[in-house]
Design a protein around this motif. Sequence first.
Motif, PDB file in Angstrom:
ATOM      1  N   THR A   8       0.789  -1.229  -0.049  1.00  0.00           N
ATOM      2  CA  THR A   8      -0.047  -0.013   0.031  1.00  0.00           C
ATOM      3  C   THR A   8       0.998   1.077  -0.025  1.00  0.00           C
ATOM      4  O   THR A   8       0.393   2.329  -0.093  1.00  0.00           O
ATOM      5  N   GLY A  13      -2.422   3.713  -0.309  1.00  0.00           N
ATOM      6  CA  GLY A  13      -3.487   3.084  -1.048  1.00  0.00           C
ATOM      7  C   GLY A  13      -4.835   3.103  -0.369  1.00  0.00           C
ATOM      8  O   GLY A  13      -5.648   2.805  -1.122  1.00  0.00           O
ATOM      9  N   TYR A  14      -4.659   3.234   0.780  1.00  0.00           N
ATOM     10  CA  TYR A  14      -6.065   3.354   1.337  1.00  0.00           C
ATOM     11  C   TYR A  14      -6.937   4.913   1.330  1.00  0.00           C
ATOM     12  O   TYR A  14      -7.885   5.219   1.527  1.00  0.00           O
ATOM     13  N   ARG A  16      -8.667   7.568  -0.507  1.00  0.00           N
ATOM     14  CA  ARG A  16      -9.801   7.678  -1.589  1.00  0.00           C
ATOM     15  C   ARG A  16     -10.233   8.992  -1.855  1.00  0.00           C
ATOM     16  O   ARG A  16     -10.026   9.909  -1.156  1.00  0.00           O
ATOM     17  N   PRO A  19      -7.133   5.500  -5.510  1.00  0.00           N
ATOM     18  CA  PRO A  19      -6.088   5.278  -4.728  1.00  0.00           C
ATOM     19  C   PRO A  19      -4.731   5.193  -5.706  1.00  0.00           C
ATOM     20  O   PRO A  19      -3.594   5.480  -5.425  1.00  0.00           O
ATOM     21  N   GLU A  72      -6.213  -1.037  -3.030  1.00  0.00           N
ATOM     22  CA  GLU A  72      -5.274  -0.530  -2.174  1.00  0.00           C
ATOM     23  C   GLU A  72      -3.800  -0.686  -2.339  1.00  0.00           C
ATOM     24  O   GLU A  72      -2.791  -0.234  -1.796  1.00  0.00           O
TER      25      GLU A  72
END
Length: 164
Positions: A8, A13-14, A16, A19, A72
Amino acid sequence: MIARILGTACFVGYLRPAPGTWGSLAALPLAWVLHQLGGFPGLALAAVAYFIAAWWATAQMTADGGDHDPSEIVADEVVGQWIALFPLSYAAWDRGLDILVMWPGWVAAFVLFRLFDIWKPWLVGWADQRGDALGVMLDDVIAGVFAAIGVMLLAALAHGVLMA
């Protein structure tokens, strides 16, 4: 947990929405730091090392057989974005330039990489359709190569090399 951190890109990657775009954006200052520390060889070595680590992390994160490319996982975007920046890093390193002087190239590298990563033309789409951890990584590597070629073509056009 290490696989999640690597895959990630330290939890980028989390973020929003989009991502993958956040991952590409996070790659930019990291590329600058790597270039400052080691020039083009440093950035290239980091890209290879992170590719290997991210391939492993992606395999770990997708081992349950569910989604082969969860949103993610953005380490692939980081590697691909670094590859898109290779022409700038090499030119700056080779000529002893401040890499930030080439800011239009940074913009082009970012936009072209995101375009090829989202559009997935030809070999990018082929790699994406593999359905495995290597495919997750390769589609962004190939998108990065396409973007790097685009950056070089745009630089040649901007500097009159391709003009008759």
